[in-house]
Design a protein around this motif. Sequence first.
Motif, PDB file in Angstrom:
ATOM      1  N   ASP A   1      56.140  54.837 -10.874  1.00 51.50           N
ATOM      2  CA  ASP A   1      54.844  54.469 -10.303  1.00 51.50           C
ATOM      3  C   ASP A   1      53.874  55.632 -10.237  1.00 51.50           C
ATOM      4  O   ASP A   1      52.743  55.468  -9.784  1.00 51.50           O
ATOM      5  N   GLY A   2      54.328  56.804 -10.631  1.00 46.63           N
ATOM      6  CA  GLY A   2      53.459  57.949 -10.528  1.00 46.63           C
ATOM      7  C   GLY A   2      53.303  58.467  -9.106  1.00 46.63           C
ATOM      8  O   GLY A   2      52.415  59.266  -8.827  1.00 46.63           O
ATOM      9  N   LYS A   3      54.160  57.981  -8.209  1.00 43.98           N
ATOM     10  CA  LYS A   3      54.103  58.504  -6.849  1.00 43.98           C
ATOM     11  C   LYS A   3      54.687  59.901  -6.802  1.00 43.98           C
ATOM     12  O   LYS A   3      54.248  60.759  -6.034  1.00 43.98           O
ATOM     13  N   LEU A   4      55.694  60.113  -7.607  1.00 48.51           N
ATOM     14  CA  LEU A   4      56.152  61.470  -7.869  1.00 48.51           C
ATOM     15  C   LEU A   4      55.715  61.786  -9.302  1.00 48.51           C
ATOM     16  O   LEU A   4      55.788  60.933 -10.180  1.00 48.51           O
ATOM     17  N   VAL A   5      55.254  63.008  -9.497  1.00 49.34           N
ATOM     18  CA  VAL A   5      54.698  63.351 -10.798  1.00 49.34           C
ATOM     19  C   VAL A   5      55.383  64.597 -11.345  1.00 49.34           C
ATOM     20  O   VAL A   5      55.627  65.559 -10.614  1.00 49.34           O
ATOM     21  N   ALA A   6      55.693  64.536 -12.608  1.00 52.31           N
ATOM     22  CA  ALA A   6      56.224  65.711 -13.289  1.00 52.31           C
ATOM     23  C   ALA A   6      55.643  65.745 -14.688  1.00 52.31           C
ATOM     24  O   ALA A   6      55.352  64.708 -15.280  1.00 52.31           O
ATOM     25  N   GLY A   7      55.471  66.941 -15.182  1.00 52.97           N
ATOM     26  CA  GLY A   7      54.802  67.095 -16.462  1.00 52.97           C
ATOM     27  C   GLY A   7      55.583  66.494 -17.610  1.00 52.97           C
ATOM     28  O   GLY A   7      55.128  65.566 -18.272  1.00 52.97           O
ATOM     29  N   SER A   8      56.755  67.022 -17.849  1.00 52.55           N
ATOM     30  CA  SER A   8      57.547  66.603 -18.999  1.00 52.55           C
ATOM     31  C   SER A   8      58.774  65.824 -18.532  1.00 52.55           C
ATOM     32  O   SER A   8      59.119  65.822 -17.353  1.00 52.55           O
ATOM     33  N   SER A   9      59.417  65.159 -19.475  1.00 50.43           N
ATOM     34  CA  SER A   9      60.635  64.443 -19.112  1.00 50.43           C
ATOM     35  C   SER A   9      61.730  65.450 -18.745  1.00 50.43           C
ATOM     36  O   SER A   9      62.593  65.166 -17.914  1.00 50.43           O
ATOM     37  N   GLY A  10      61.665  66.638 -19.333  1.00 49.98           N
ATOM     38  CA  GLY A  10      62.620  67.671 -18.948  1.00 49.98           C
ATOM     39  C   GLY A  10      62.453  68.072 -17.492  1.00 49.98           C
ATOM     40  O   GLY A  10      63.436  68.263 -16.764  1.00 49.98           O
ATOM     41  N   GLU A  11      61.196  68.128 -17.070  1.00 52.25           N
ATOM     42  CA  GLU A  11      60.934  68.494 -15.675  1.00 52.25           C
ATOM     43  C   GLU A  11      61.433  67.413 -14.730  1.00 52.25           C
ATOM     44  O   GLU A  11      61.974  67.692 -13.657  1.00 52.25           O
ATOM     45  N   VAL A  12      61.249  66.164 -15.146  1.00 46.03           N
ATOM     46  CA  VAL A  12      61.768  65.068 -14.330  1.00 46.03           C
ATOM     47  C   VAL A  12      63.272  65.234 -14.144  1.00 46.03           C
ATOM     48  O   VAL A  12      63.783  65.182 -13.014  1.00 46.03           O
ATOM     49  N   GLU A  13      63.963  65.466 -15.248  1.00 43.22           N
ATOM     50  CA  GLU A  13      65.421  65.616 -15.160  1.00 43.22           C
ATOM     51  C   GLU A  13      65.794  66.735 -14.198  1.00 43.22           C
ATOM     52  O   GLU A  13      66.690  66.587 -13.367  1.00 43.22           O
ATOM     53  N   ALA A  14      65.086  67.843 -14.324  1.00 39.24           N
ATOM     54  CA  ALA A  14      65.408  68.982 -13.466  1.00 39.24           C
ATOM     55  C   ALA A  14      65.207  68.636 -11.998  1.00 39.24           C
ATOM     56  O   ALA A  14      66.033  68.966 -11.137  1.00 39.24           O
ATOM     57  N   ARG A  15      64.118  67.937 -11.720  1.00 38.87           N
ATOM     58  CA  ARG A  15      63.843  67.630 -10.311  1.00 38.87           C
ATOM     59  C   ARG A  15      64.831  66.598  -9.780  1.00 38.87           C
ATOM     60  O   ARG A  15      65.190  66.626  -8.597  1.00 38.87           O
TER      61      ARG A  15
END
Lengths: 191, 191
Positions: free
Chosen positions: A164-178
Amino acid sequence: MSTSEKSGYHHGDLRAALLTTAMQMLEAGESFSLRAVARGAGVSATAPYRHFADRDALESALAGEGFRDLRADLVGDGELPASLDDLAEFGVAYVSFALRRPALFRLMFGTPCDDENDERVRAAAALNELLAQALAQVAPGADAGALADAGWGLAHGLACLYLDGKLVAGSSGEVEARVRAAFAAVTANVG
Amino acid sequence: MSTSEKSGYHHGDLRAALLTTAMQMLEAGESFSLRAVARGAGVSATAPYRHFADRDALESALAGEGFRDLRADLVGDGELPASLDDLAEFGVAYVSFALRRPALFRLMFGTPCDDENDERVRAAAALNELLAQALAQVAPGADAGALADAGWGLAHGLACLYLDGKLVAGSSGEVEARVRAAFAAVTANVG
DNA sequence: AGGCGAAAGTAAGCAGTGTCAACATCGGAG
DNA sequence: CTCCGATGTTGACACTGCTTACTTTCGCCT
């Protein structure tokens, strides 16, 4: 060319064709209509009703496929997680699935579930059981039920919030890390 | 009878009336249509377009209200959580909100967010900030970002799963207990 | 082989939706 | 008092899900 277009009138395997085109629309765009799906399958607007009671039935069938695909993604390498780190990878895979196939994910969870569709219910239950097994194996000592709720809840919640874009991360790699970090923050000393 | 029905033609405060009836429909049933909302406000089908660009704009306004209400629920007693137990109560309140106002909750999160609606974005951001503050206060030592993600994710995920019937509990009391247990299982030794 | 019932498709139509364009009405500023 | 812009209305278009009634084809039985 075994199960397709035999005569031009009778389709051959309309049910499968409808599911395929509907899934493609889901992957490509966002929403779909029964009529558009029928059009995509090269068939009249009311033909789908020979194979699905109504729109919900089609959606439930798609959701069922989705649950099976998600399960396959989670269990990909064929092993249940043996450690908490592995568990975090479950979460990463869960969130990745949601971000890679957003419309399908929304269909699976966003819609008020009609619990009368056997296939869909079974597929969801299978997923649930998989997660419970994984959790029980990882932390045999703890309150397995609560931990299973927490694991699924955390993965699912992160998936929804990123979707939903409530949490935002630049790249899919960043999402994984977070996602890994979130799991780590929480499983620090469990078990 | 101050701001209502003055002449019969011009409504007086249609925008507010539309939001009110739309919210009522959301609370009572499930879905609503622009036309139904207009009908409920005693106005023609196209009148809403004087106050909302399209259906999405109305929904965004409702979602904005929802975020403010949720924030009010979470912060109800006026205090940020000072302990991990208090944090679990945040989660309980979050899930309770979702179960008490399911249609609103789905509207707030289920819909692909149009990030062009200032009011909605601001309200969501305010909620986000509230949670981050709460988490930072509870666990000042730990990775605040990861913990905030985890806290919000867990609460949100449990809310969604209970809402969809993927997790099932008999009574609302049981839901609360299981949410507390899930938080406890996970915050056991954090910080 | 032939015919016949059921399965699978079509066509027409209804009620409902979101949205647009053109027109009507009214309150308030000049 | 007048006129203009904000607010509401009417009518229409394209689209949707779904039903009813009709047609075509498949495959089984004799």
